[in-house]
Scaffold this motif. Structure first.
Motif: not given
Length: 453
Positions: A68-75, A92-106, A124-129
């Motif tokens: 449900g992101l308002s625009s595609p994720a980029n980070m 700790f950066p994540f890779t493959g962070v794309t789309g308005t909905s996604n499952t990433i990892g591990p 610590w906190y998780f953050n999707i940009h």
């Protein structure tokens, strides 16, 4: 009403060793929302990230799902040095962070001991940009999955009442100090506001109990899907002791039958049932808690002996039965235990042993009470005088520092007041919430202690 039970000396112990784990690990979770961003935003997107820490605390594995992101994720990242309400740098950066909905990892990372200390302190906190929110669209504080009474998922314990006139719950959300309403419950049920997360989304679920003859019906509102799960489990005379017994990050339905010393559990990992003998029947009280820091609730019973209060724990990590003597009051006083209380005053991820001592014994007079806690990190005592024996006693992390805060809740001028002892600064804070005629909603065995001596 306080239940009084004088426990007798018993030294025999029988147990069936079950479900020992060779690789202990603890689970952490973050429920990501726009409301947790700093500054907060009005995004309707949601996410859940899980973090599994290995037994040596040298490696962690992270998975995330968002929608449900308002625009595609980029980070996407884990940020450090960012307690609740504060922004911190990327660690700790994540890779493959794309789309308005996604499952990433591990994703696999190797933290340092200093970083683990910050993790346990909820820094610590998780953050999707996203493109629309380059500083972060949804954020979630990282917390142990056993966080008590966190209904908005921000890592802090929330305050809640039940209002009969509205037939529903009112919650004071710590994330933004707003008040929300939920009408879940129906006539004839025992009202409870669970500290447990049965669906693993990082938020506490609502539970109501109903009596069906001698059996108990559980009705659970699962926040991840907003659907109700019903199951008949246990007798009305059983202790209600839900916890994560299989280590999957979700609360399992469980009771302890004191009459025969048997635990009855429905594992959330595979929906299978198990019965385990651990205890000496009516002489023992069952307890919750992860005493060995392996991410699983350990079967624990408690009884009074001539040498004091004995705590028997069968560690899920290795099957060894550990005995600790903690408590045993001077003449004329009484010690009490709290079977459902999750206590961690030193923030090391282990359950601490705790009793409350009333100087006037079983007599309710309005006298001040004292807590005696055995810290699991060093075996040393932590002593706190807080509240009266006429107060309801509650426990949680109201300031979000990863350590247990103590609450004395009482009625003042017809309204409920939570007097909170904050572990972060050693100071008290008073919160008035609700309206005249509201009801307490926490678990009966948490709010009402059990007298051991």
């Amino acid at each position: 009403m306080r239940r009084k039970t004088i426990l007798m000396l018993t030294i025999a112990l029988s147990a069936f060793v079950f479900s020992m784990t060779a690789s202990a690990q603890q689970r952490f979770v973050g429920y990501l929302t726009g409301a947790q961003e700093v500054p907060a935003n009005n995004s309707t997107a949601r996410g859940v990230c899980t973090l599994i820490l290995n037994s040596t605390e040298t490696q962690m594995t992270v998975n995330c799902t968002y929608s449900g992101l308002s625009s595609p994720a980029n980070m996407g990242h884990i940020h450090e040095n960012g307690p609740i309400g504060v922004n911190g740098p990327v660690r700790f950066p994540f890779t493959g962070v794309t789309g308005t909905s996604n499952t990433i990892g591990p994703f696999t990372f190797n933290p340092t001991p200093a970083q683990i200390a910050d993790l346990r302190a909820k820094r610590w906190y998780f953050n999707i940009h996203s493109a629309n929110f380059p500083g972060g669209e949804i954020r979630g504080q990282v917390k142990l999955v056993t966080q008590p009474f966190d209904f908005d998922g921000d890592g802090r314990t929330d305050i809640r009442v039940f209002r009969p006139s509205a037939n529903g719950f009112f919650t004071l959300n710590s994330v933004n100090n707003s008040v929300s309403f939920n009408s879940f419950v129906s006539a004839g049920g025992t009202i409870n506001s669970a500290s447990d997360d049965y669906d693993g989304d990082g938020r506490g679920d609502l539970v109501a109990f109903f009596t069906q003859g001698t059996a108990r019906l559980w009705r659970i509102l699962q926040t991840s899907t907003n659907t109700v799960r019903e199951i008949q489990w246990g007798l009305t005379t059983d202790q209600i002791l839900p916890a994560d017994y299989d280590g999957d990050g979700k609360t399992d339905i469980a009771v302890y039958r004191r009459s025969d010393g048997i635990w009855y559990i429905i594992r959330s990992s595979d929906n299978q049932t198990q019965g385990e003998i651990f205890g000496l029947g009516p002489n023992d009280f069952g307890m919750v808690g992860d005493f060995d820091k392996d991410g699983k609730n350990d079967l624990t019973t408690n009884r009074g002996t001539v040498n004091g209060i004995a705590w028997f724990t069968r560690r899920s990590s290795d099957g060894v039965v550990q005995t600790v003597l903690w408590g045993g009051p001077p003449a004329g006083q009484s010690d009490f235990i709290f079977p459902q209380a999750q206590i961690d005053v030193d923030g090391d991820g282990r359950q601490d042993h705790m009793i409350q001592r009333d100087p006037n014994g079983a007599t309710t007079t309005g006298a001040e009470v004292t807590y005696y806690i055995r810290r699991s990190s060093d075996g040393q005592p932590f002593v706190l005088q807080w509240g009266l024996d006429t107060d309801a006693r509650l426990f949680g992390d109201y300031d979000g520092d990863g350590k247990t805060d103590f609450v004395a809740r009482r009625t003042v001028n017809g309204l409920y007041v939570w007097y909170i002892y904050q572990s972060s600064n050693g100071q008290g804070r008073a919160v008035t919430f609700g309206a005249a005629g509201d009801l307490f909603v926490e678990e009966p065995e948490l709010e009402n202690p059990v007298e051991v001596f």
